[in-house]
Design a protein around this motif. Structure first.
Motif, PDB file in Angstrom:
ATOM      1  N   LEU A 212      -5.406   2.765   4.647  1.00 47.30           N
ATOM      2  CA  LEU A 212      -4.701   3.631   4.115  1.00 47.30           C
ATOM      3  C   LEU A 212      -4.213   2.412   2.894  1.00 47.30           C
ATOM      4  O   LEU A 212      -3.973   3.390   1.656  1.00 47.30           O
ATOM      5  CB  LEU A 212      -3.219   3.050   4.964  1.00 47.30           C
ATOM      6  N   GLY A 213      -4.736   1.892   2.855  1.00 45.12           N
ATOM      7  CA  GLY A 213      -3.864   0.766   1.966  1.00 45.12           C
ATOM      8  C   GLY A 213      -2.589   0.024   1.664  1.00 45.12           C
ATOM      9  O   GLY A 213      -1.874   0.647   2.310  1.00 45.12           O
ATOM     10  N   ALA A 214      -2.200  -1.152   1.227  1.00 44.00           N
ATOM     11  CA  ALA A 214      -1.093  -2.102   1.180  1.00 44.00           C
ATOM     12  C   ALA A 214       0.156  -0.943   0.889  1.00 44.00           C
ATOM     13  O   ALA A 214       1.477  -1.064   1.778  1.00 44.00           O
ATOM     14  CB  ALA A 214      -0.944  -3.102   0.190  1.00 44.00           C
ATOM     15  N   GLU A 215       0.070   0.205  -0.251  1.00 41.20           N
ATOM     16  CA  GLU A 215       1.056   0.999  -1.038  1.00 41.20           C
ATOM     17  C   GLU A 215       1.783   2.254   0.477  1.00 41.20           C
ATOM     18  O   GLU A 215       2.479   2.334  -0.048  1.00 41.20           O
ATOM     19  CB  GLU A 215       0.793   1.554  -1.910  1.00 41.20           C
ATOM     20  N   ALA A 216       0.239   2.298   1.132  1.00 37.58           N
ATOM     21  CA  ALA A 216       0.572   3.256   1.933  1.00 37.58           C
ATOM     22  C   ALA A 216       1.642   2.919   3.389  1.00 37.58           C
ATOM     23  O   ALA A 216       2.827   3.417   3.485  1.00 37.58           O
ATOM     24  CB  ALA A 216      -0.430   4.231   2.068  1.00 37.58           C
ATOM     25  N   ILE A 217       1.612   1.626   3.799  1.00 37.36           N
ATOM     26  CA  ILE A 217       2.056   0.774   4.404  1.00 37.36           C
ATOM     27  C   ILE A 217       3.287   0.730   4.521  1.00 37.36           C
ATOM     28  O   ILE A 217       4.145   0.743   5.124  1.00 37.36           O
ATOM     29  CB  ILE A 217       1.132  -0.338   5.314  1.00 37.36           C
TER      30      ILE A 217
END
Length: 122
Positions: free
Chosen positions: A82-87
């Protein structure tokens, strides 16, 4: 981790898994939302007005620890897929309900630091 291995670990067929989730990313996103719920509740719970800071934060820390333990594979998959931004976006409601959310908190992802002042450390 493939959907085949996830299905096998869950004791269901891959077809059953795909019946609920269109992709591995959809599964990880839903698990991320599920993991965020107890964190959101812990942040949203108002501590007693006269609670010491350590007492006020203890339930949040214990909840975060339990969520991290229960969802450790999710954390790994989430970072990778997901990546840090989505989390960060998924957990935004929990942060918004946190005590002091209206303050001008810095965003460490952008290299910003919180301004200190008046406290024992700043």
């Amino acid at each position: 981790m493939s959907l085949d291995s996830i299905a096998q670990t869950a004791g269901v067929t891959r077809r059953t898994l795909y019946g609920h989730f269109s992709s591995r990313q959809a599964l990880v996103a839903e698990l991320t939302r599920e993991a965020g719920r107890p964190l959101q509740q812990a942040f949203g719970a108002a501590p007693a007005a006269d609670a010491e800071p350590i007492e006020a934060m203890t339930p949040v820390v214990l909840t975060a620890w339990a969520v991290g333990d229960q969802y450790r594979m999710l954390i790994s998959l989430g970072r990778r897929h997901l990546g840090a931004e989505a989390i960060h976006a998924t957990l935004a409601p929990a942060r918004e309900e946190a005590p002091g959310a209206g303050s001008t908190a810095a965003d460490p992802r952008r290299g910003e630091r919180r301004a200190h002042g008046g406290g024992p450390h700043g």
